[in-house]
Design a protein around this motif. Structure first.
Motif, short mmCIF file in Angstrom:
data_model
loop_
_atom_site.label_atom_id
_atom_site.label_comp_id
_atom_site.label_asym_id
_atom_site.label_seq_id
_atom_site.Cartn_x
_atom_site.Cartn_y
_atom_site.Cartn_z
N GLN A 199 0.84 -1.19 0.00
CA GLN A 199 0.00 0.00 0.00
C GLN A 199 0.88 1.24 0.00
O GLN A 199 1.88 1.30 0.73
N GLU A 200 0.52 2.21 -0.83
CA GLU A 200 1.29 3.46 -0.93
C GLU A 200 0.35 4.65 -0.75
O GLU A 200 -0.83 4.60 -1.13
N GLY A 201 0.91 5.73 -0.20
CA GLY A 201 0.12 6.93 0.07
C GLY A 201 0.29 8.02 -0.97
O GLY A 201 0.79 7.80 -2.08
N LYS A 202 -0.09 9.24 -0.56
CA LYS A 202 -0.15 10.38 -1.49
C LYS A 202 1.22 10.80 -2.02
O LYS A 202 1.31 11.40 -3.09
N ASN A 203 2.27 10.51 -1.28
CA ASN A 203 3.60 10.96 -1.69
C ASN A 203 4.36 9.93 -2.51
O ASN A 203 5.53 10.13 -2.87
N TYR A 204 3.71 8.81 -2.83
CA TYR A 204 4.39 7.77 -3.60
C TYR A 204 4.60 8.22 -5.03
O TYR A 204 3.67 8.64 -5.72
N GLU A 205 5.85 8.13 -5.51
CA GLU A 205 6.17 8.47 -6.90
C GLU A 205 6.06 7.22 -7.75
O GLU A 205 6.74 6.23 -7.51
N MET A 206 5.20 7.25 -8.73
CA MET A 206 4.93 6.10 -9.58
C MET A 206 6.19 5.68 -10.35
O MET A 206 6.96 6.52 -10.81
N GLN A 207 6.37 4.36 -10.49
CA GLN A 207 7.51 3.81 -11.20
C GLN A 207 7.04 3.13 -12.49
O GLN A 207 5.90 2.64 -12.58
#
Length: 428
Positions: free
Chosen positions: A403-411
């Motif tokens: 699970q990732e939140g709002k600050n996760y940078e897509m890869q």
């Protein structure tokens, strides 16, 4: 903001693409445009990229007047694997829009030929495929009556830089008028301009005087980049150089012009160079309905390459259309993430550096507005752990579903499900 130039491993391999992206528009629906002299193969290559014949490829200098826009499917082995695994009724790949723009001639910056229309069309695209003719063919006329790629590249670059110099003059005048009005001084006075504006203007002027694209400079400060982005300079757009050769030269991986073109590009700020042959690509495409014939055609040319002394991968002859499409996508700093399920597998396009909520917004604006979290696994982890199943159950068991939140940078290659909640406002 567009993605920042991150230093580190592989920086020398990005060929200035991230550098150019500083000046670009922040959009997921960006376009590449073909630029070149008349009769260098722009319409033919646009047709080949799109796998159709929508642009009128005629032996006439201005056969392309209005820009033809083609939508090219992005070659993607990851997407194909996911589609083959889930076997849904709907599959939607990523695409790249490519614009075939009218040929430019010397004097275009002053309105010669279709100069004004050409320059307005190129200003509307986000990146440039600079197509160069390096083939002789008496049946295909050259606007200057002889084949000389270096002269042709000088013509294109000069016209683009001349147009930007004219734009820069207008930018300076507008800034002076703005400062005079802000400070309430007479029009005849010489206003003091900001340090950022002065620095950006002087650096751009120096580059354009030397016939070098603005986007190749590494010395701009962030404040200068912010200013230049609004000036509308054509040479801030990323460029990929494509060299159109004869089939014979393409097979033997050589041309007398390639070393000279490489030197010229290096002297004018550098960039990616892709040798190709429209002649070969057209012959290959003409056999698309007969896969056995296509295979035999490639094998025959590979044998010719071996007879010329080429060995290993150098002797392999294959289409470079997929590479051109991928290079255009890379020039625009675009990448894909995937959504997978029993009903659909889809590749979604985002800019590098996009965070999870903004990626969710590409699917639907409500997903961004009510973003809660993203459930993510990367393609490589899925391939390693899904055990042939069209589901995430085995991936979850392996602890590779997170699970990732709002600050996760897509890869690149992320497979996602976005959780969101949009509550309707209460009625009054």
């Amino acid at each position: 903001m567009p993605p920042k130039n991150k230093k580190g491993k592989g920086e020398s391999e990005d060929l200035g693409l991230m550098r150019a992206a500083r000046f670009g528009r922040v959009k997921n629906d960006l376009q590449m445009g073909f630029v070149g002299l008349p009769n260098v193969g722009k319409s033919t290559l646009t047709n080949l990229l799109a796998g159709n014949h929508c642009a009128e490829a005629a032996n006439y200098p201005f056969c392309t007047i209005d820009p033809n826009i083609s939508v090219c499917v992005v070659p993607d082995k990851q997407f194909k694997y996911l589609a083959d695994t889930y076997k849904p009724p709907s599959v939607v790949p990523a695409v790249l829009k490519v614009v075939d723009i009218a040929g430019l001639i010397r004097g275009a910056s002053e309105g010669a030929g279709l100069g004004n229309a050409f320059l307005s069309h190129i200003a509307a695209v986000d990146g440039i495929f600079h197509l160069v003719r390096a083939f002789d063919n008496d049946e295909v006329i050259h606007v200057d009556d002889s084949v000389d790629p270096i002269r042709d590249m000088e013509t294109i670059q000069s016209e683009l830089c001349l147009k930007d110099k004219d734009t820069l003059t207008k930018v300076l005048q507008r800034e002076k008028d703005r400062v005079r009005k802000e400070k309430g001084v007479a029009r005849s006075s010489e206003p003091t301009l900001s340090e950022s504006f002065q620095g950006a203007y002087e650096k751009c002027s120096k580059l354009l005087e030397s016939n070098t694209p603005v986007q190749t400079c590494e010395d701009f400060k962030d404040s200068e980049v912010e200013l230049i982005r609004d000036w509308g300079l054509i040479t801030t757009k990323p460029q990929v150089y494509i060299v159109n050769m004869t089939q014979k030269n393409f097979v033997r991986k050589g041309s007398k012009w390639l070393p000279k073109i490489g030197e010229w590009v290096k002297a004018h700020g550098g960039g990616q160079i892709i040798p190709m042959s429209c002649e070969f690509e057209q012959n290959f495409t003409d056999l698309k309905d007969d896969k056995a014939a296509q295979k035999a055609f490639l094998e025959e040319l590979s044998e010719e390459a071996k007879k010329l002394g080429l060995k290993g991968p150098q002797a392999d002859v294959k289409s470079v259309i997929p590479r051109i499409i991928r290079s255009g996508r890379a020039a625009l700093c675009l990448q894909s993430f995937y959504t997978c399920g029993p009903k659909e597998v889809r590749a979604w396009t985002i800019m590098k550096g996009t965070n999870a909520p903004q990626a969710a917004g590409v699917i639907h604006t409500d997903f961004e507005r009510g973003f809660i979290k993203a459930e993510v696994t990367n393609y490589k982890d899925f391939v390693e752990h899904h055990d042939g199943q069209p589901s995430m159950s085995k991936v979850k068991e392996a602890g590779k579903y997170r699970q990732e939140g709002k600050n996760y940078e897509m890869q690149e290659g992320d497979i996602c499900i976005f959780m969101h909640n949009v509550t309707a406002g209460k009625k009054k």
